[in-house]
Design a protein around this motif. Sequence first.
Motif, PDB file in Angstrom:
ATOM      1  N   PRO A   8       0.825  -1.227   0.000  1.00 58.13           N
ATOM      2  CA  PRO A   8       0.000   0.000   0.000  1.00 58.13           C
ATOM      3  C   PRO A   8       0.851   1.266   0.000  1.00 58.13           C
ATOM      4  O   PRO A   8       0.549   2.222  -0.721  1.00 58.13           O
ATOM      5  N   ALA A   9       1.931   1.248   0.773  1.00 56.91           N
ATOM      6  CA  ALA A   9       2.790   2.445   0.829  1.00 56.91           C
ATOM      7  C   ALA A   9       3.506   2.661  -0.504  1.00 56.91           C
ATOM      8  O   ALA A   9       3.590   3.790  -1.009  1.00 56.91           O
ATOM      9  N   LEU A  10       4.027   1.581  -1.092  1.00 55.01           N
ATOM     10  CA  LEU A  10       4.700   1.687  -2.400  1.00 55.01           C
ATOM     11  C   LEU A  10       3.731   2.210  -3.450  1.00 55.01           C
ATOM     12  O   LEU A  10       4.074   3.094  -4.257  1.00 55.01           O
ATOM     13  N   LEU A  11       2.543   1.655  -3.439  1.00 54.79           N
ATOM     14  CA  LEU A  11       1.558   2.008  -4.463  1.00 54.79           C
ATOM     15  C   LEU A  11       1.192   3.490  -4.373  1.00 54.79           C
ATOM     16  O   LEU A  11       1.185   4.200  -5.384  1.00 54.79           O
ATOM     17  N   THR A  12       0.935   3.950  -3.182  1.00 52.40           N
ATOM     18  CA  THR A  12       0.559   5.351  -2.998  1.00 52.40           C
ATOM     19  C   THR A  12       1.689   6.283  -3.434  1.00 52.40           C
ATOM     20  O   THR A  12       1.475   7.241  -4.197  1.00 52.40           O
ATOM     21  N   LEU A  13       2.890   5.955  -2.991  1.00 54.05           N
ATOM     22  CA  LEU A  13       4.025   6.834  -3.294  1.00 54.05           C
ATOM     23  C   LEU A  13       4.380   6.818  -4.778  1.00 54.05           C
ATOM     24  O   LEU A  13       4.522   7.874  -5.415  1.00 54.05           O
ATOM     25  N   LEU A  14       4.528   5.634  -5.350  1.00 60.47           N
ATOM     26  CA  LEU A  14       4.964   5.559  -6.755  1.00 60.47           C
ATOM     27  C   LEU A  14       3.903   6.136  -7.695  1.00 60.47           C
ATOM     28  O   LEU A  14       4.226   6.778  -8.691  1.00 60.47           O
ATOM     29  N   ARG A  15       2.641   5.922  -7.351  1.00 61.61           N
ATOM     30  CA  ARG A  15       1.578   6.525  -8.175  1.00 61.61           C
ATOM     31  C   ARG A  15       1.633   8.045  -8.106  1.00 61.61           C
ATOM     32  O   ARG A  15       1.473   8.728  -9.115  1.00 61.61           O
ATOM     33  N   SER A  16       1.850   8.554  -6.922  1.00 61.62           N
ATOM     34  CA  SER A  16       1.874  10.015  -6.793  1.00 61.62           C
ATOM     35  C   SER A  16       3.049  10.586  -7.586  1.00 61.62           C
ATOM     36  O   SER A  16       2.931  11.640  -8.216  1.00 61.62           O
ATOM     37  N   LEU A  17       4.177   9.876  -7.599  1.00 58.68           N
ATOM     38  CA  LEU A  17       5.333  10.366  -8.362  1.00 58.68           C
ATOM     39  C   LEU A  17       5.071  10.283  -9.861  1.00 58.68           C
ATOM     40  O   LEU A  17       5.464  11.165 -10.624  1.00 58.68           O
ATOM     41  N   ALA A  18       4.394   9.229 -10.301  1.00 60.24           N
ATOM     42  CA  ALA A  18       4.086   9.081 -11.731  1.00 60.24           C
ATOM     43  C   ALA A  18       3.086  10.139 -12.183  1.00 60.24           C
ATOM     44  O   ALA A  18       3.121  10.597 -13.319  1.00 60.24           O
ATOM     45  N   GLN A  19       2.211  10.531 -11.258  1.00 57.96           N
ATOM     46  CA  GLN A  19       1.162  11.488 -11.637  1.00 57.96           C
ATOM     47  C   GLN A  19       1.620  12.940 -11.534  1.00 57.96           C
ATOM     48  O   GLN A  19       1.002  13.826 -12.111  1.00 57.96           O
ATOM     49  N   ASP A  20       2.716  13.164 -10.816  1.00 58.06           N
ATOM     50  CA  ASP A  20       3.184  14.538 -10.611  1.00 58.06           C
ATOM     51  C   ASP A  20       3.956  14.994 -11.839  1.00 58.06           C
ATOM     52  O   ASP A  20       5.167  15.091 -11.848  1.00 58.06           O
ATOM     53  N   THR A  21       3.222  15.298 -12.912  1.00 60.91           N
ATOM     54  CA  THR A  21       3.871  15.571 -14.190  1.00 60.91           C
ATOM     55  C   THR A  21       4.468  16.971 -14.251  1.00 60.91           C
ATOM     56  O   THR A  21       5.187  17.299 -15.182  1.00 60.91           O
ATOM     57  N   GLY A  22       4.193  17.796 -13.275  1.00 56.14           N
ATOM     58  CA  GLY A  22       4.747  19.148 -13.292  1.00 56.14           C
ATOM     59  C   GLY A  22       6.077  19.259 -12.578  1.00 56.14           C
ATOM     60  O   GLY A  22       6.692  20.323 -12.564  1.00 56.14           O
ATOM     61  N   ARG A  23       6.534  18.161 -12.004  1.00 49.84           N
ATOM     62  CA  ARG A  23       7.775  18.205 -11.227  1.00 49.84           C
ATOM     63  C   ARG A  23       8.958  18.509 -12.146  1.00 49.84           C
ATOM     64  O   ARG A  23       9.051  17.982 -13.246  1.00 49.84           O
ATOM     65  N   ASP A  24       9.852  19.370 -11.696  1.00 49.63           N
ATOM     66  CA  ASP A  24      11.015  19.675 -12.544  1.00 49.63           C
ATOM     67  C   ASP A  24      12.302  19.129 -11.905  1.00 49.63           C
ATOM     68  O   ASP A  24      13.391  19.521 -12.284  1.00 49.63           O
ATOM     69  N   ARG A  25      12.148  18.255 -10.943  1.00 48.70           N
ATOM     70  CA  ARG A  25      13.315  17.579 -10.378  1.00 48.70           C
ATOM     71  C   ARG A  25      13.088  16.077 -10.479  1.00 48.70           C
ATOM     72  O   ARG A  25      11.953  15.616 -10.268  1.00 48.70           O
TER      73      ARG A  25
END
Lengths: 286, 331
Positions: free
Chosen positions: A225-242
Amino acid sequence: MTAQTPAEPADSELIKRIEERALFARLETVRLISIAKTGHYASGFSCAEILATLYYGVMRLRRGEPDWPDRDRFVFGKGHAAATLYPLLADWDFFEAAELDEYTRLGNAFGDHPDMTRIPGIDFSSGSLGHALSTGTGMALGGRLQRRPYTTFVLLGDGELHEGQVWEAALGAAHHRLGRLVAIVDRNDHSLDGRIDGVTGIEPLLDKWRAFGWQTHEVDGHDVPALLTLLRSLAQDTGRDRPAVVVANTVKGKGISYMESEFGWHLGWLAEQDEANALAELRGTR
Amino acid sequence: MSVAPGLQPESWHLLSLLEQAPGLQALGDTLADLADEGHPVVVGTADLKYSNGLVRFQDRHPDKYLQFGISEQHMVSTVAGLATTGLRPYVATFASFMALLACEQIRTDVAYTRQPVRLIGHHAGITLGFYGTSHHATEDLAITRSIAGLTVIAPADTAALAAALRASVDHPGPVYFRIGRGRDPDVYPAGTTLEIGKAIEHGTGSDLTLIATGSMVHPALEAAAALTADGYSVGVLDMHTVKPLDETAVLKAARGSRLLMTVEEHNVLGGLGGAVAELITEHGVPVRLHRHGIRDQYSLIGPPTHLYRHYRLDAAGVETEARDLLHAGTR
């Protein structure tokens, strides 16, 4: 199923499915090593939940279309754990699962390290440690130059971080502001010769990545559950510039009691009865 | 770009150095032309854009230019990954850092995966003169030639470089270009074309064929002209593609000439001389071959022209070496 939509909320059914697929990956790892009579148990077991979460809950892939141009990319830095990945690629219909029955036989495409020229679904060949963050950087650059919307995931071993090229890539990816690049460090605390801190220490790891300009995260690498939440949020954060790094704390050899944190099982083989016992332990019937 | 006013015209600094190197201007310009024409070219370097002329590409296509900093291994692996997305990366750095420092990345990430990456090793051989052994590359042909699936090209001059770059755009698989410091005298007219894998024959010689590559083609041609004037029958093969070697041309020369001499700005072990020796021996052609180049040693430091003279790699030196061979061959 066509493209997965990572926007779906994590639900208990999906989590159960990912956990079941992680177990499947471990069982298959034992089976494949049994065919080859040598292989990397413990490195595969430490990242089984990470791989299963990526392939069943996070990455945008199309069944039977390993070359779909907009797919999310995956580069397996610690390529020696390929036996744990192959069964998941077969699940995506990238090749026939039966091909794995001939694992490592003369002329077979499937060896201890993944080969992109022979295995559909392998986005880049690996084996020589330290290259993967660079090749992943290239994929992220290519995606940006061509305005393709995919995310590139790179799974690194913690021992792999001894290689200087990883830090060249860490500098380069941050300089080029590659927000669609996600590195995951499988921090199982061991390399071939023993505990990392006794071979060449790498801590404080999050501070190092942060100092290199990366967004940093830490997670229990076996907590789906923790991996899924975190990795999904990173994949969805398309505005990140780092670029982002996830340090996943794992147990080398996770799942088989006597392999856990025993570096001797980095490479090995289980004779018939031991294998049966190991499979029973994984299945929870022992 | 010019030097600050008030200095003598002969003065130069890094940014104006490129004006002295037409070959390196052609490197940046040709790649920019290819991008203009719609080829999916991406160009990068490792902190050497003024030394190798790629700043001229950056000026015209800043969006297709990548700066990697001083990280050659990372650069090579990165463009291997980049190539999987459908782009055609051309990356350049000193040949010593390309072929020697990043050798394993070239082998494992570029060649083994068959990616259409173009690696440009410039200032090859002893062109960096007194900068020293770290900057000399007299092993790069041997290294790149032994990497399966890698095409190896050493153009003779500015026009040949432009032609080779053009010929490479749709070439399958990876390519290593070996070029000098962009100041080689012209052999070919502007706009010349070149076919990868096909040597250019400059006459045939029943006494001697000089098989030269890269920077050594011009001195070989001058030496051949001097020897021809003295009544010898001497031909020259421009072996711009060292791999795959033009076996037909080499075997024809081996059967048609009494003597062969390879000429390369490289160790005689493993480079062009090695390639020719392997071929004629395998085919059992009874011809004497002399491999002329750096004879298994680290070259001295010194100005490049002095080094060429010392190692008999200028026109007079190649001629002397050839005369020695012709005389020895008649004894």
